[in-house]
Design a protein around this motif. Structure first.
Motif, PDB file in Angstrom:
ATOM      1  N   UNK A  79       0.845  -1.201   0.000  1.00  0.00           N
ATOM      2  CA  UNK A  79       0.000   0.000   0.000  1.00  0.00           C
ATOM      3  C   UNK A  79       0.878   1.247   0.000  1.00  0.00           C
ATOM      4  N   UNK A  80       0.390   2.268  -0.667  1.00  0.00           N
ATOM      5  CA  UNK A  80       1.143   3.515  -0.767  1.00  0.00           C
ATOM      6  C   UNK A  80       0.259   4.652  -0.254  1.00  0.00           C
ATOM      7  N   UNK A  81       0.844   5.533   0.552  1.00  0.00           N
ATOM      8  CA  UNK A  81       0.100   6.709   1.012  1.00  0.00           C
ATOM      9  C   UNK A  81       0.492   7.927   0.186  1.00  0.00           C
ATOM     10  N   UNK A  82      -0.479   8.798  -0.045  1.00  0.00           N
ATOM     11  CA  UNK A  82      -0.192  10.025  -0.779  1.00  0.00           C
ATOM     12  C   UNK A  82      -0.796  11.236  -0.065  1.00  0.00           C
ATOM     13  N   UNK A  83      -0.109  12.367  -0.198  1.00  0.00           N
ATOM     14  CA  UNK A  83      -0.657  13.626   0.314  1.00  0.00           C
ATOM     15  C   UNK A  83      -1.368  14.393  -0.794  1.00  0.00           C
ATOM     16  N   UNK A  84      -1.332  13.838  -2.002  1.00  0.00           N
ATOM     17  CA  UNK A  84      -1.850  14.559  -3.177  1.00  0.00           C
ATOM     18  C   UNK A  84      -3.373  14.544  -3.274  1.00  0.00           C
ATOM     19  N   UNK A  85      -4.013  13.564  -2.632  1.00  0.00           N
ATOM     20  CA  UNK A  85      -5.464  13.425  -2.788  1.00  0.00           C
ATOM     21  C   UNK A  85      -6.037  12.682  -1.588  1.00  0.00           C
ATOM     22  N   UNK A  86      -7.324  12.891  -1.305  1.00  0.00           N
ATOM     23  CA  UNK A  86      -7.931  12.206  -0.153  1.00  0.00           C
ATOM     24  C   UNK A  86      -8.392  10.791  -0.492  1.00  0.00           C
ATOM     25  N   UNK A  87      -8.585   9.995   0.535  1.00  0.00           N
ATOM     26  CA  UNK A  87      -9.191   8.670   0.389  1.00  0.00           C
ATOM     27  C   UNK A  87     -10.654   8.837  -0.031  1.00  0.00           C
ATOM     28  N   UNK A  88     -11.095   8.047  -0.983  1.00  0.00           N
ATOM     29  CA  UNK A  88     -12.488   8.109  -1.424  1.00  0.00           C
ATOM     30  C   UNK A  88     -13.442   7.582  -0.351  1.00  0.00           C
ATOM     31  N   UNK A  89     -14.646   8.125  -0.318  1.00  0.00           N
ATOM     32  CA  UNK A  89     -15.676   7.618   0.598  1.00  0.00           C
ATOM     33  C   UNK A  89     -16.991   7.459  -0.172  1.00  0.00           C
ATOM     34  N   UNK A  90     -17.912   6.697   0.356  1.00  0.00           N
ATOM     35  CA  UNK A  90     -19.251   6.622  -0.249  1.00  0.00           C
ATOM     36  C   UNK A  90     -20.322   6.337   0.782  1.00  0.00           C
ATOM     37  N   UNK A  91     -21.531   6.651   0.401  1.00  0.00           N
ATOM     38  CA  UNK A  91     -22.695   6.505   1.284  1.00  0.00           C
ATOM     39  C   UNK A  91     -23.710   5.589   0.628  1.00  0.00           C
ATOM     40  N   UNK A  92     -24.380   4.806   1.432  1.00  0.00           N
ATOM     41  CA  UNK A  92     -25.511   4.024   0.949  1.00  0.00           C
ATOM     42  C   UNK A  92     -26.796   4.701   1.368  1.00  0.00           C
ATOM     43  N   UNK A  93     -27.820   4.566   0.565  1.00  0.00           N
ATOM     44  CA  UNK A  93     -29.156   5.051   0.916  1.00  0.00           C
ATOM     45  C   UNK A  93     -30.082   3.857   0.775  1.00  0.00           C
ATOM     46  N   UNK A  94     -30.676   3.463   1.897  1.00  0.00           N
ATOM     47  CA  UNK A  94     -31.471   2.238   1.891  1.00  0.00           C
ATOM     48  C   UNK A  94     -32.958   2.551   1.801  1.00  0.00           C
ATOM     49  N   UNK A  95     -33.564   2.093   0.721  1.00  0.00           N
ATOM     50  CA  UNK A  95     -35.023   2.185   0.609  1.00  0.00           C
ATOM     51  C   UNK A  95     -35.662   0.903   1.129  1.00  0.00           C
ATOM     52  N   UNK A  96     -34.975  -0.190   0.899  1.00  0.00           N
ATOM     53  CA  UNK A  96     -35.371  -1.517   1.398  1.00  0.00           C
ATOM     54  C   UNK A  96     -34.101  -2.356   1.282  1.00  0.00           C
ATOM     55  N   UNK A  97     -34.095  -3.571   1.855  1.00  0.00           N
ATOM     56  CA  UNK A  97     -32.864  -4.359   1.797  1.00  0.00           C
ATOM     57  C   UNK A  97     -32.349  -4.564   0.370  1.00  0.00           C
ATOM     58  N   UNK A  98     -33.254  -4.687  -0.577  1.00  0.00           N
ATOM     59  CA  UNK A  98     -32.802  -4.975  -1.940  1.00  0.00           C
ATOM     60  C   UNK A  98     -32.795  -3.729  -2.819  1.00  0.00           C
ATOM     61  N   UNK A  99     -33.219  -2.602  -2.278  1.00  0.00           N
ATOM     62  CA  UNK A  99     -33.218  -1.371  -3.054  1.00  0.00           C
ATOM     63  C   UNK A  99     -32.317  -0.358  -2.351  1.00  0.00           C
ATOM     64  N   UNK A 100     -31.065  -0.350  -2.806  1.00  0.00           N
ATOM     65  CA  UNK A 100     -30.055   0.474  -2.154  1.00  0.00           C
ATOM     66  C   UNK A 100     -29.403   1.372  -3.198  1.00  0.00           C
ATOM     67  N   UNK A 101     -29.352   2.647  -2.904  1.00  0.00           N
ATOM     68  CA  UNK A 101     -28.689   3.585  -3.804  1.00  0.00           C
ATOM     69  C   UNK A 101     -27.327   3.944  -3.214  1.00  0.00           C
ATOM     70  N   UNK A 102     -26.380   4.265  -4.086  1.00  0.00           N
ATOM     71  CA  UNK A 102     -25.028   4.545  -3.621  1.00  0.00           C
ATOM     72  C   UNK A 102     -24.570   5.917  -4.118  1.00  0.00           C
ATOM     73  N   UNK A 103     -23.986   6.701  -3.213  1.00  0.00           N
ATOM     74  CA  UNK A 103     -23.439   8.011  -3.585  1.00  0.00           C
ATOM     75  C   UNK A 103     -21.931   7.982  -3.370  1.00  0.00           C
ATOM     76  N   UNK A 104     -21.193   8.191  -4.455  1.00  0.00           N
ATOM     77  CA  UNK A 104     -19.724   8.130  -4.386  1.00  0.00           C
ATOM     78  C   UNK A 104     -19.092   9.504  -4.233  1.00  0.00           C
ATOM     79  N   UNK A 105     -18.066   9.577  -3.403  1.00  0.00           N
ATOM     80  CA  UNK A 105     -17.199  10.760  -3.330  1.00  0.00           C
ATOM     81  C   UNK A 105     -15.786  10.252  -3.565  1.00  0.00           C
ATOM     82  N   UNK A 106     -15.523   9.941  -4.844  1.00  0.00           N
ATOM     83  CA  UNK A 106     -14.283   9.248  -5.176  1.00  0.00           C
ATOM     84  C   UNK A 106     -13.542   9.896  -6.341  1.00  0.00           C
TER      85      UNK A 106
END
Ligand code: ATP
Length: 314
Positions: A79-106
């Motif tokens: 693994x390599x660390x960098x100061x040039x950019x942040x680690x990506x994150x994402x969020x899930x939005x659950x409407x039901x167990x099988x209906x999940x939306x994803x929002x990326x910040x990557x």
């Protein structure tokens, strides 16, 4: 000497506590998500030696990901660390167990800065398998070059390539995805598309036709959700029934668990039919538990599940 080496972006995942629109969610679970690290953790739990690496932001999220994966016993020494950019994150939005939306910040995340120079040739050369997904080449031009450089290294040292197309149309358009993923598939020894992905890549409909498209010299295994999977290896082919799941808690990660199960079976020198069955079992166990890696079984749990002794439920 590792059984499998894989690399790609893992992000911190925030899952709301409640089934509410994200806008109204105010409590979250912090987990990690990334197809390649899911497969790495899956293989490790099944007793294999695995290396995973990525470029991580030099920030709390990068360190969290690193510690989590290392804590599972996966080799993270590259693994390599960098100061040039942040680690990506994402969020899930659950409407039901099988209906999940994803929002990326990557976008422009640390992992998207991976470049061919980050590859340690010896490290890949000493593995039995190189596992690649179609997500990495979609992240940036330098990530794409890194994937092709890794393929070149694997070929040079006769390391087998396992490829899961993982088509993500949020990251690139269909046309571009198709052409790059087909180029990778051409170099792979084992291809693991979902039925829909197989259709997109080959323009054909049935599992048999899709397997034909990729060619006889490859092992092609097509994932079919609850139905299980279809495989073709040389002149051998067939459908392998999925395992019944009492309750689908979280369908995400089934494909990665499946890949871990199949690769594990192949590493154990099982016949291909039985490796696919192992993949089906891990996939079924993953959908029964919330989170991508939480449901990944140890070999003992997997054996018991396959014998029908235990049923996983979230
Ligand atoms: P992902 O959602 O992780 O991207 P995928 O689309 O790559 O998954 P699926 O076909 O949904 O792949 O699932 C992979 C494997 O997991 C299937 O081939 C099957 O073995 C198992 N699986 C998935 N869903 C179920 C289910 N509902 N019941 C039993 N087994 C399942």
């Amino acid at each position: 000497e590792l059984d499998v080496v894989t690399f790609g972006e893992t992000m911190v995942l925030f899952t709301p506590e409640l089934t509410l629109p994200l806008e109204y969610s105010d409590r979250f679970y912090k987990q990690i998500g990334g197809a390649e690290s899911n497969v790495a953790i899956g293989l490790r739990r099944l007793g294999h030696s695995v290396g995973w690496f990525s470029k991580l932001g030099n920030d709390p999220f990068g360190r969290y990901i690193h510690k989590f994966i290392r804590g599972e016993g996966v080799d993270t020494s590259r693994c390599i660390y960098t100061d040039e950019a942040p680690t990506g994150i994402f969020f899930k939005e659950k409407y039901s167990p099988t209906n999940v939306k994803v929002y990326y910040y990557r976008k422009n995340s640390a992992a998207s800065l991976l470049s061919p120079n980050d590859l340690d040739e010896d490290y890949i050369a000493r593995a039995k398998f190189l596992h690649l997904t179609g997500i990495t080449p979609a992240l940036s031009p330098s990530c794409r070059e890194t994937v092709f450089k890794a393929i070149e290294i694997a070929k040079k040292h006769e390391v087998k390539i396992v490829f899961d197309p993982n088509i993500r149309l949020k990251l690139w358009n269909m046309e571009k995805a198709r052409s790059v993923l087909l180029e990778i598939a051409k170099e792979a020894d084992i291809i693991l598309p979902g039925l829909d992905e197989g259709e997109i890549l080959s323009g054909r409909k049935t599992p048999e036709e899709i397997a034909d498209f990729f060619g006889k010299e490859k092992i092609v295994i097509i994932k079919m959700g609850e139905k299980g999977a279809y495989y073709r290896s040389g002149n051998e082919s067939g459908y392998v029934k999925g395992f019944p799941v009492s309750q689908i808690v979280d369908p995400v990660g089934a494909g990665d668990g499946f890949a871990a199960g199949v690769i594990s079976g192949i590493l154990r020198n099982e016949p291909i039919f039985s490796a696919v069955k192992r993949g089906n079992a891990v996939g079924a166990m993953v959908v029964g538990v919330s989170g991508d890696v939480e449901g990944l079984p140890s070999s003992e749990e997997l054996e018991e599940f396959m014998k029908g002794v235990i049923h996983f439920q979230g």
